[in-house]
Design a protein around this motif. Structure first.
Motif, PDB file in Angstrom:
ATOM      1  N   CYS A  19       0.818  -1.223   0.000  1.00 53.65           N
ATOM      2  CA  CYS A  19       0.000   0.000   0.000  1.00 53.65           C
ATOM      3  C   CYS A  19       0.849   1.268   0.000  1.00 53.65           C
ATOM      4  O   CYS A  19       1.845   1.370   0.707  1.00 53.65           O
ATOM      5  CB  CYS A  19      -0.902  -0.013   1.231  1.00 53.65           C
ATOM      6  SG  CYS A  19      -1.847   1.509   1.407  1.00 53.65           S
ATOM      7  N   CYS A  22      -0.893   6.469   1.842  1.00 50.02           N
ATOM      8  CA  CYS A  22      -0.530   7.683   2.587  1.00 50.02           C
ATOM      9  C   CYS A  22       0.986   7.811   2.644  1.00 50.02           C
ATOM     10  O   CYS A  22       1.718   6.892   2.249  1.00 50.02           O
ATOM     11  CB  CYS A  22      -1.157   7.691   3.985  1.00 50.02           C
ATOM     12  SG  CYS A  22      -0.246   6.762   5.231  1.00 50.02           S
ATOM     13  N   ALA A  25       4.013   5.310   3.816  1.00 44.19           N
ATOM     14  CA  ALA A  25       4.635   4.284   2.958  1.00 44.19           C
ATOM     15  C   ALA A  25       6.094   4.624   2.664  1.00 44.19           C
ATOM     16  O   ALA A  25       6.939   3.735   2.539  1.00 44.19           O
ATOM     17  CB  ALA A  25       3.850   4.153   1.653  1.00 44.19           C
ATOM     18  N   PHE A  31       5.806  -3.288   6.323  1.00 46.39           N
ATOM     19  CA  PHE A  31       4.373  -3.133   6.554  1.00 46.39           C
ATOM     20  C   PHE A  31       3.999  -4.060   7.733  1.00 46.39           C
ATOM     21  O   PHE A  31       4.448  -5.200   7.781  1.00 46.39           O
ATOM     22  CB  PHE A  31       3.694  -3.559   5.249  1.00 46.39           C
ATOM     23  CG  PHE A  31       2.227  -3.774   5.294  1.00 46.39           C
ATOM     24  CD1 PHE A  31       1.360  -2.713   5.047  1.00 46.39           C
ATOM     25  CD2 PHE A  31       1.704  -5.030   5.531  1.00 46.39           C
ATOM     26  CE1 PHE A  31      -0.015  -2.916   5.037  1.00 46.39           C
ATOM     27  CE2 PHE A  31       0.327  -5.239   5.530  1.00 46.39           C
ATOM     28  CZ  PHE A  31      -0.525  -4.173   5.279  1.00 46.39           C
ATOM     29  N   LYS A  89      -0.649   0.932   9.668  1.00 46.26           N
ATOM     30  CA  LYS A  89       0.155  -0.274   9.440  1.00 46.26           C
ATOM     31  C   LYS A  89       1.598   0.019   9.053  1.00 46.26           C
ATOM     32  O   LYS A  89       2.386  -0.899   8.855  1.00 46.26           O
ATOM     33  CB  LYS A  89      -0.531  -1.138   8.380  1.00 46.26           C
ATOM     34  CG  LYS A  89      -1.983  -1.427   8.803  1.00 46.26           C
ATOM     35  CD  LYS A  89      -2.556  -2.639   8.203  1.00 46.26           C
ATOM     36  CE  LYS A  89      -3.950  -2.934   8.725  1.00 46.26           C
ATOM     37  NZ  LYS A  89      -4.070  -2.917  10.183  1.00 46.26           N
ATOM     38  N   CYS A  90       1.934   1.291   8.971  1.00 49.30           N
ATOM     39  CA  CYS A  90       3.314   1.668   8.670  1.00 49.30           C
ATOM     40  C   CYS A  90       3.796   2.645   9.728  1.00 49.30           C
ATOM     41  O   CYS A  90       3.000   3.428  10.264  1.00 49.30           O
ATOM     42  CB  CYS A  90       3.402   2.291   7.282  1.00 49.30           C
ATOM     43  SG  CYS A  90       2.683   1.227   6.005  1.00 49.30           S
ATOM     44  N   ALA A 105      -6.783   7.128   5.882  1.00 51.82           N
ATOM     45  CA  ALA A 105      -6.320   6.338   4.737  1.00 51.82           C
ATOM     46  C   ALA A 105      -6.226   4.859   5.102  1.00 51.82           C
ATOM     47  O   ALA A 105      -6.533   3.983   4.307  1.00 51.82           O
ATOM     48  CB  ALA A 105      -4.966   6.852   4.255  1.00 51.82           C
ATOM     49  N   CYS A 106      -5.805   4.573   6.330  1.00 56.47           N
ATOM     50  CA  CYS A 106      -5.549   3.190   6.740  1.00 56.47           C
ATOM     51  C   CYS A 106      -6.775   2.488   7.323  1.00 56.47           C
ATOM     52  O   CYS A 106      -6.827   1.269   7.363  1.00 56.47           O
ATOM     53  CB  CYS A 106      -4.403   3.167   7.764  1.00 56.47           C
ATOM     54  SG  CYS A 106      -3.360   1.705   7.632  1.00 56.47           S
ATOM     55  N   PHE A 109      -8.632  -0.765   6.117  1.00 57.03           N
ATOM     56  CA  PHE A 109      -7.928  -2.039   6.287  1.00 57.03           C
ATOM     57  C   PHE A 109      -8.278  -2.683   7.628  1.00 57.03           C
ATOM     58  O   PHE A 109      -8.538  -3.878   7.710  1.00 57.03           O
ATOM     59  CB  PHE A 109      -6.410  -1.834   6.184  1.00 57.03           C
ATOM     60  CG  PHE A 109      -5.949  -1.290   4.860  1.00 57.03           C
ATOM     61  CD1 PHE A 109      -6.703  -1.490   3.700  1.00 57.03           C
ATOM     62  CD2 PHE A 109      -4.760  -0.592   4.759  1.00 57.03           C
ATOM     63  CE1 PHE A 109      -6.281  -1.001   2.461  1.00 57.03           C
ATOM     64  CE2 PHE A 109      -4.320  -0.092   3.524  1.00 57.03           C
ATOM     65  CZ  PHE A 109      -5.077  -0.300   2.382  1.00 57.03           C
TER      66      PHE A 109
HETATM   67 FE1  SF4 Z   1      -1.203   2.330   3.414  1.00 57.39          FE
HETATM   68 FE2  SF4 Z   1      -1.874   2.367   6.002  1.00 57.39          FE
HETATM   69 FE3  SF4 Z   1       0.692   2.192   5.297  1.00 57.39          FE
HETATM   70 FE4  SF4 Z   1      -0.636   4.474   4.928  1.00 57.39          FE
HETATM   71  S1  SF4 Z   1      -0.183   3.500   6.917  1.00 57.39           S
HETATM   72  S2  SF4 Z   1       0.731   3.472   3.434  1.00 57.39           S
HETATM   73  S3  SF4 Z   1      -2.683   3.714   4.384  1.00 57.39           S
HETATM   74  S4  SF4 Z   1      -0.907   0.656   4.907  1.00 57.39           S
END
Ligand code: SF4
Ligand code: URA
Length: 185
Positions: A19, A22, A25, A31, A89-90, A105-106, A109
């Motif tokens: 992903c 946002c 990344a 991730f 997730k990041c 944004a996340c 998920f």
């Molecule tokens: Fe994608 Fe979430 Fe990582 Fe942002 S924090 S890049 S939305 S997986």
């Protein structure tokens, strides 16, 4: 929704692990999808990966994670029987709090993970988790000690383990929260 054809956590992880929705990344090493029992009755939600998590690709594996493991043990849960995930997730650079845009944004998920896991109980760790899932902005001290709902799941809140490391005076409150959580379970 866009993920409606996906019916397992493993499939879902492989679909979204690259992903770039946002800016988080850009700085990530790995991730961090989440870990634990895909059929857990109990879901724990933190804020976002720190340095150790970003290195290993797993949630709560650093110092705060060790404390979380101990807290779970104290209420007779193992990490393997619950599921652990984060609001983002990041890793946010320098472990800053994720922005509203990053959380938004996340969030789809995490929503999909909840849909697949179908937990009956959710424990939110810290203010970012509470903001992300329940859109509540009050302080944790004001929010703890009550039971909320998210879909079919009952939701309780407590301090983030990293907050307990910074301020051990909060441990007593956390202990009360997790005992109440265990009782509901
Ligand atoms: Fe994608 Fe979430 Fe990582 Fe942002 S924090 S890049 S939305 S997986
Ligand atoms: N803090 C969090 O909120 N999540 C992790 O995975 C690790 C530390």
């Amino acid at each position: 929704n866009v993920f409606s054809g996906i019916s397992s956590l493993a499939d879902f992880e492989s679909k979204i692990c690259n992903c770039k929705k946002c800016d988080l990344a850009k700085g990530r090493n790995k991730f961090v999808f989440g870990s634990g029992n895909p059929e857990a009755r109990v879901l724990l939600i933190g804020e976002g990966p720190g340095a150790d998590e970003d290195k290993q690709g797993l949630p709560f594996v650093g110092r705060a994670g060790q404390l979380l493991t101990d807290i779970l043990k104290a209420i007779k849960f193992s990490r393997e029987e619950v599921y652990i995930a984060n609001i983002v997730k990041c890793r946010p650079p320098g472990n800053r709090t994720p922005t509203a845009a990053e959380i938004d944004a996340c969030f789809p998920f995490l929503q999909k993970q909840i849909e697949l896991i179908k937990p009956s109980l959710i424990l939110l760790l810290g203010a970012t988790a509470v903001l992300g899932l329940l859109q509540k902005k009050e302080s944790l001290s004001a929010l703890r000690g009550k039971v909320y709902e998210y879909g079919e799941a009952k939701v309780m809140v407590t301090y983030h383990p990293a907050a307990l490391l910074r301020n051990p005076a909060l441990k007593r409150g956390c202990w009360e929260d997790v005992q109440a959580f265990r009782k509901i379970y």
